[in-house]
Design a protein around this motif. Sequence first.
Motif, PDB file in Angstrom:
ATOM      1  N   ALA A 177      27.977 -32.652   7.982  1.00  9.24           N
ATOM      2  CA  ALA A 177      27.397 -31.950   7.141  1.00  9.24           C
ATOM      3  C   ALA A 177      27.695 -32.136   5.726  1.00  9.24           C
ATOM      4  CB  ALA A 177      27.788 -30.422   7.635  1.00  9.24           C
ATOM      5  N   GLN A 181      24.253 -33.877   3.880  1.00 14.25           N
ATOM      6  CA  GLN A 181      23.928 -33.011   2.374  1.00 14.25           C
ATOM      7  C   GLN A 181      24.032 -33.958   1.578  1.00 14.25           C
ATOM      8  OE1 GLN A 181      23.012 -30.131   2.427  1.00 14.25           O
ATOM      9  NE2 GLN A 181      22.161 -30.289   0.012  1.00 14.25           N
ATOM     10  N   ARG A 182      25.186 -35.417   1.395  1.00 17.75           N
ATOM     11  CA  ARG A 182      24.915 -35.697   0.378  1.00 17.75           C
ATOM     12  C   ARG A 182      24.014 -37.284   0.377  1.00 17.75           C
ATOM     13  NH1 ARG A 182      28.989 -34.957  -3.031  1.00 17.75           N
ATOM     14  NH2 ARG A 182      29.391 -37.067  -3.864  1.00 17.75           N
ATOM     15  N   LEU A 202      20.873 -31.329  12.747  1.00 16.90           N
ATOM     16  CA  LEU A 202      21.853 -30.986  11.472  1.00 16.90           C
ATOM     17  C   LEU A 202      21.376 -31.912  10.421  1.00 16.90           C
ATOM     18  CD1 LEU A 202      24.132 -29.677  10.204  1.00 16.90           C
ATOM     19  CD2 LEU A 202      25.781 -31.565  11.500  1.00 16.90           C
ATOM     20  N   GLY A 203      21.126 -33.055  11.041  1.00 15.42           N
ATOM     21  CA  GLY A 203      20.228 -34.545  10.185  1.00 15.42           C
ATOM     22  C   GLY A 203      20.554 -35.463  10.811  1.00 15.42           C
ATOM     23  N   ARG A 300      29.413 -29.101  -0.871  1.00 15.43           N
ATOM     24  CA  ARG A 300      28.831 -27.570   0.226  1.00 15.43           C
ATOM     25  C   ARG A 300      28.564 -28.020   1.223  1.00 15.43           C
ATOM     26  NH1 ARG A 300      28.743 -22.513  -1.489  1.00 15.43           N
ATOM     27  NH2 ARG A 300      27.197 -21.757   0.800  1.00 15.43           N
ATOM     28  N   PRO A 301      28.922 -28.054   3.115  1.00 16.75           N
ATOM     29  CA  PRO A 301      28.811 -28.634   3.518  1.00 16.75           C
ATOM     30  C   PRO A 301      27.054 -28.082   4.196  1.00 16.75           C
ATOM     31  CG  PRO A 301      30.998 -27.788   4.363  1.00 16.75           C
ATOM     32  CD  PRO A 301      30.477 -27.420   2.769  1.00 16.75           C
ATOM     33  N   ARG A 302      26.385 -28.825   4.847  1.00 15.94           N
ATOM     34  CA  ARG A 302      24.716 -28.260   5.018  1.00 15.94           C
ATOM     35  C   ARG A 302      24.840 -27.570   6.027  1.00 15.94           C
ATOM     36  NH1 ARG A 302      19.549 -32.510   6.630  1.00 15.94           N
ATOM     37  NH2 ARG A 302      19.698 -32.350   4.194  1.00 15.94           N
ATOM     38  N   GLY A 303      24.250 -26.682   6.408  1.00 15.58           N
ATOM     39  CA  GLY A 303      23.997 -25.234   7.640  1.00 15.58           C
ATOM     40  C   GLY A 303      25.200 -24.709   7.427  1.00 15.58           C
TER      41      GLY A 303
END
Length: 338
Positions: A177, A181-182, A202-203, A300-303
């Motif tokens: 995550a 995000q990064r 999540l990606g 900050r983690p995605r999701g």
Amino acid sequence: MSGIPVRAIPPTFRAYVAERAGDRVERGVRSFAATDLPAGEIEVRVEWSSVNYKDGLATIANGKVARISPLVPGIDLAGEVVASDDPTIVVGSRVLAHGYELGVSRHGGYAEYERLPAGWVVPLPAGLTAREAMSIGTAGFTAARSVVQLEERGLGPGSGPVVVTGATGGVGRSAVAILVQRGYEVWAVTGKPEAHDELRALGVAGILGREEAAADGRPLESERWAGAVDSVGAATLPYILRTLRVGAAVAASGNTSGPALTTTVFPFILRGVALLGIDSVNVPIVERRLLWERIATDLRPRGLGDAITEVTLDDLVGALDGILAGRARGRWIVRVGG
């Protein structure tokens, strides 16, 4: 330790306690005395904790984690300050704590109240609730520290693919995550086909089966990964080392598949790869507080908040046994008070 003055903590409160009884451990919720908490400058009404692999080990006879008996497990916690002897940590503020001796040789987060040294306490960063902080917890902190260590060694979003093992567990999912995000190209390793859709949502760019990452291979294989986060240990770390690109590194923090490491020196002496050990227990408090500020912002983690299962103190036996059996997906968090 008994005889500690009680200031804001009630004389007794609920706690989940593990106590050795011969060759077994008795576990369950019981009334716990404030006078049995150790000394500390900060008293906290615990709102949330979480379930970690280490917590599971602390509650079984052969876990080799618990250093005292009886023990209130829980290696992390978040809640409200109800008494303080430190002017920088005021009554009514929200704080979190994890690592050091918490939940191992000092009573931890599975209790409605806790007393802590001021030097272990992290003020809750702006933008994070206590629940969110424990959704991240020790696992997310470890993942964030892994990413920071890799980036300090030169890894960046344009460097190439990054592989994350144990991608449905606490550390692994958090690392995925944060990296996604990064802006990284992230590949996930998991042995749970039912989690593939969730990881893609999540990606992640791709998914490897556990059998591929745990298979035997030559001392060196084709260069593939620009970096890696490994929370599994014995089963997957050899594969990562022999498939890292020249000069790449793996941040290793776990041993859920065992502590042994069978590899060769060739990845180190022919490709200059690095094995970065990630410790979340003994991080100095200044560094710990700074990293939590970043977790609330650029790390900050995605999701955040997704794949979360809430349990209570009364549900902990099943959750602790489940995480030891490898049934965890995402994070289990513990609603202690509220």
